[in-house]
Scaffold this motif. Structure first.
Motif, PDB file in Angstrom:
ATOM      1  N   GLU A  50     -21.341  -1.800  -0.392  1.00  0.00           N
ATOM      2  CA  GLU A  50     -21.118  -1.518  -1.263  1.00  0.00           C
ATOM      3  C   GLU A  50     -22.164  -2.541  -2.364  1.00  0.00           C
ATOM      4  N   VAL A  51     -22.996  -1.986  -2.557  1.00  0.00           N
ATOM      5  CA  VAL A  51     -24.087  -2.068  -3.827  1.00  0.00           C
ATOM      6  C   VAL A  51     -23.628  -2.475  -4.650  1.00  0.00           C
ATOM      7  N   SER A  52     -22.663  -2.396  -5.219  1.00  0.00           N
ATOM      8  CA  SER A  52     -22.044  -3.272  -6.330  1.00  0.00           C
ATOM      9  C   SER A  52     -20.862  -2.490  -6.800  1.00  0.00           C
ATOM     10  N   PRO A  53     -19.401  -3.899  -7.588  1.00  0.00           N
ATOM     11  CA  PRO A  53     -18.885  -2.859  -7.124  1.00  0.00           C
ATOM     12  C   PRO A  53     -17.843  -1.348  -7.508  1.00  0.00           C
ATOM     13  N   GLY A  54     -17.832  -0.988  -6.458  1.00  0.00           N
ATOM     14  CA  GLY A  54     -16.814   0.376  -7.080  1.00  0.00           C
ATOM     15  C   GLY A  54     -18.496   1.571  -6.604  1.00  0.00           C
ATOM     16  N   VAL A  55     -19.400   0.807  -6.422  1.00  0.00           N
ATOM     17  CA  VAL A  55     -21.124   1.894  -5.720  1.00  0.00           C
ATOM     18  C   VAL A  55     -21.342   2.129  -4.475  1.00  0.00           C
ATOM     19  N   PHE A  56     -21.120   2.802  -3.556  1.00  0.00           N
ATOM     20  CA  PHE A  56     -20.979   2.472  -1.504  1.00  0.00           C
ATOM     21  C   PHE A  56     -22.596   4.126  -1.524  1.00  0.00           C
ATOM     22  N   THR A  57     -23.053   3.110  -0.655  1.00  0.00           N
ATOM     23  CA  THR A  57     -24.135   4.608  -0.227  1.00  0.00           C
ATOM     24  C   THR A  57     -24.782   4.059   1.187  1.00  0.00           C
ATOM     25  N   ARG A  58     -24.940   4.456   1.839  1.00  0.00           N
ATOM     26  CA  ARG A  58     -25.638   4.692   4.009  1.00  0.00           C
ATOM     27  C   ARG A  58     -27.333   5.400   3.527  1.00  0.00           C
ATOM     28  N   LYS A  59     -27.494   4.731   4.058  1.00  0.00           N
ATOM     29  CA  LYS A  59     -28.918   6.025   5.039  1.00  0.00           C
ATOM     30  C   LYS A  59     -29.008   6.406   5.863  1.00  0.00           C
ATOM     31  N   TRP A  60     -29.055   7.933   6.005  1.00  0.00           N
ATOM     32  CA  TRP A  60     -29.333   8.761   7.352  1.00  0.00           C
ATOM     33  C   TRP A  60     -30.613   9.262   7.555  1.00  0.00           C
ATOM     34  N   SER A  61     -31.254   9.768   8.925  1.00  0.00           N
ATOM     35  CA  SER A  61     -32.094   9.770   8.715  1.00  0.00           C
ATOM     36  C   SER A  61     -32.545  11.031   8.692  1.00  0.00           C
ATOM     37  N   HIS A  62     -31.886  12.268   8.450  1.00  0.00           N
ATOM     38  CA  HIS A  62     -31.403  13.302   7.683  1.00  0.00           C
ATOM     39  C   HIS A  62     -31.399  13.679   6.486  1.00  0.00           C
ATOM     40  N   ASN A  87     -17.687  17.191  -2.572  1.00  0.00           N
ATOM     41  CA  ASN A  87     -18.456  16.186  -1.789  1.00  0.00           C
ATOM     42  C   ASN A  87     -18.334  14.952  -1.874  1.00  0.00           C
ATOM     43  N   ASN A  88     -17.804  14.820  -2.837  1.00  0.00           N
ATOM     44  CA  ASN A  88     -16.934  12.939  -2.868  1.00  0.00           C
ATOM     45  C   ASN A  88     -16.928  12.460  -1.540  1.00  0.00           C
ATOM     46  N   THR A  89     -15.297  13.721  -0.984  1.00  0.00           N
ATOM     47  CA  THR A  89     -14.677  13.180   0.248  1.00  0.00           C
ATOM     48  C   THR A  89     -15.615  13.216   1.714  1.00  0.00           C
ATOM     49  N   LEU A  90     -17.170  14.512   1.305  1.00  0.00           N
ATOM     50  CA  LEU A  90     -17.516  14.252   2.816  1.00  0.00           C
ATOM     51  C   LEU A  90     -18.693  12.679   2.367  1.00  0.00           C
ATOM     52  N   ALA A  91     -19.088  12.832   1.118  1.00  0.00           N
ATOM     53  CA  ALA A  91     -19.806  11.552   1.303  1.00  0.00           C
ATOM     54  C   ALA A  91     -19.235  10.378   2.050  1.00  0.00           C
ATOM     55  N   ALA A  92     -17.968  10.044   1.346  1.00  0.00           N
ATOM     56  CA  ALA A  92     -17.161   8.609   1.917  1.00  0.00           C
ATOM     57  C   ALA A  92     -16.963   8.764   2.965  1.00  0.00           C
ATOM     58  N   PHE A  93     -16.465   9.859   3.710  1.00  0.00           N
ATOM     59  CA  PHE A  93     -16.682   9.857   4.933  1.00  0.00           C
ATOM     60  C   PHE A  93     -17.933   9.741   6.234  1.00  0.00           C
ATOM     61  N   LEU A  94     -19.253  10.273   5.573  1.00  0.00           N
ATOM     62  CA  LEU A  94     -20.341   9.635   6.423  1.00  0.00           C
ATOM     63  C   LEU A  94     -20.692   8.409   5.611  1.00  0.00           C
ATOM     64  N   ILE A  95     -20.186   8.021   4.894  1.00  0.00           N
ATOM     65  CA  ILE A  95     -20.774   6.228   4.086  1.00  0.00           C
ATOM     66  C   ILE A  95     -20.083   5.157   4.655  1.00  0.00           C
ATOM     67  N   PRO A 141     -27.452   7.828  11.339  1.00  0.00           N
ATOM     68  CA  PRO A 141     -26.519   6.661  11.066  1.00  0.00           C
ATOM     69  C   PRO A 141     -27.348   5.821  11.034  1.00  0.00           C
ATOM     70  N   LEU A 142     -28.451   5.163   9.526  1.00  0.00           N
ATOM     71  CA  LEU A 142     -29.886   3.958  10.284  1.00  0.00           C
ATOM     72  C   LEU A 142     -28.871   2.492   9.680  1.00  0.00           C
ATOM     73  N   GLU A 143     -27.613   2.415   8.804  1.00  0.00           N
ATOM     74  CA  GLU A 143     -27.601   1.384   8.616  1.00  0.00           C
ATOM     75  C   GLU A 143     -25.770   1.277   8.170  1.00  0.00           C
ATOM     76  N   LEU A 144     -25.188   0.126   8.104  1.00  0.00           N
ATOM     77  CA  LEU A 144     -23.437   0.256   7.580  1.00  0.00           C
ATOM     78  C   LEU A 144     -23.453   0.920   6.188  1.00  0.00           C
ATOM     79  N   GLY A 145     -22.810   1.457   5.982  1.00  0.00           N
ATOM     80  CA  GLY A 145     -22.568   1.445   4.758  1.00  0.00           C
ATOM     81  C   GLY A 145     -22.104   0.448   3.985  1.00  0.00           C
TER      82      GLY A 145
END
Length: 293
Positions: free
Chosen positions: A281-293, A232-240, A275-279
């Motif tokens: 880093e919202v706080s140190p070590g915390v990453f996020t990105r929004k996708w359409s689905h 899950n972590n690898t796939l999430a990192a790839f998508l972000i 993807p609705l935005e670029l990945g």
């Protein structure tokens, strides 16, 4: 030189790309035939992994330059046909110990349209935990007579210590997934400076896959993450991190494996949309990105 394989070593042969007719054949027929195949998305290259035999040292640079002309031609053809070119080289894998640094590097590559982010999905390798016998991951219990299949040691062998101390040292290092106790064989490259080959050493290893019999070893698994969380972590990192061109690569060993060696969850088949935005880093070590689905 030669390629090593379970079926026997194979001698390496090199094309002489200084011949323009050979370059044209290689680009337009050898590679071009694959690029013209509608069932193929692209072409994968392996490395030569060494200088060609028989080419004098003072001619190697020109040999490489001629080869680059051919590869550049193949790249242009792939681009014109909307196909991709890839190689065994990659941008590494992600783990708890290198997460933040790796994510920042991957996101920088993802933002550059001139590059393809190609990450190594080591998390998808099946962990042979059915071979653990009575050892449970996360504990300091050891299985006697077993060595670890792993990605190798992360620090030099540690002088004789107790199993509890060796386990504690492993737990203190985020990258450590298993510890091994036993004598440090002087024939082993990691032990060549070991002064007391018959005394117990403590080995801390990464990328733990399971155990194999070894009469002089005792092994314990202290793996932090379950295989599912790693995937899950690898796939999430790839998508972000990914950009328009990206690949999630399985760490295959040449042509000597089959897909039964890997866990391929349904998450890989899911449609995440666009993807609705670029990945970020919202706080140190915390990453996020929004996708359409």
């Amino acid at each position: 030189g030669s390629w090593a394989s379970p079926a026997g070593n194979t001698v390496k042969y090199y094309f002489n790309f200084s011949n323009p007719e050979l370059r044209d054949w290689w680009v337009y027929e050898y590679v071009g035939q694959a690029l013209n195949e509608t069932l193929f998305d692209g072409v994968y290259f392996d490395c030569s992994c060494g200088n060609p035999m028989g080419v004098p040292q003072n001619e190697l640079a020109q040999f490489q330059l001629n080869a680059q002309i051919a590869f550049d031609g193949a790249l242009e053809m792939a681009k014109s046909k909307g196909k991709f070119m890839s190689a065994w080289d990659n941008d590494g894998s992600i783990s708890q110990s290198n997460c933040a640094t790796t994510m920042r590097n991957w996101m920088a590559i993802g933002k550059n349209s001139n590059f393809t982010l190609q990450i190594l999905g080591t998390a998808f390798v099946k962990k042979e935990e059915n071979r653990l016998q009575d050892t449970q991951c996360g504990s300091c219990n050891v299985t006697t007579g077993m060595d670890a299949d792993s990605g190798g040691i992360i620090v030099p062998p540690i002088n004789s210590t107790t199993e509890a101390e060796c386990c504690a040292k492993c737990k203190a290092l985020p990258e450590c997934e298993a510890f091994i106790m036993g004598p440090c064989n002087p024939n082993d490259p990691v032990c060549k400076f070991w002064k007391t080959p018959n005394a117990d050493a403590c080995f801390l290893v990464k990328n733990y896959k399971g155990m194999r019999p070894s009469p002089n070893r005792r092994t314990g698994c202290v793996k932090k993450n379950s295989p599912i969380s790693e995937i899950n972590n690898t796939l999430a990192a790839f998508l972000i991190a990914r950009g328009k061109s990206a690949m999630l690569e399985l760490p295959v060993l040449g042509a000597y494996e089959n897909m039964n060696s890997y866990n391929l969850p349904k998450l890989l088949q899911a449609d995440y949309g666009e993807p609705l935005e670029l990945g970020q880093e919202v706080s140190p070590g915390v990453f996020t990105r929004k996708w359409s689905h």
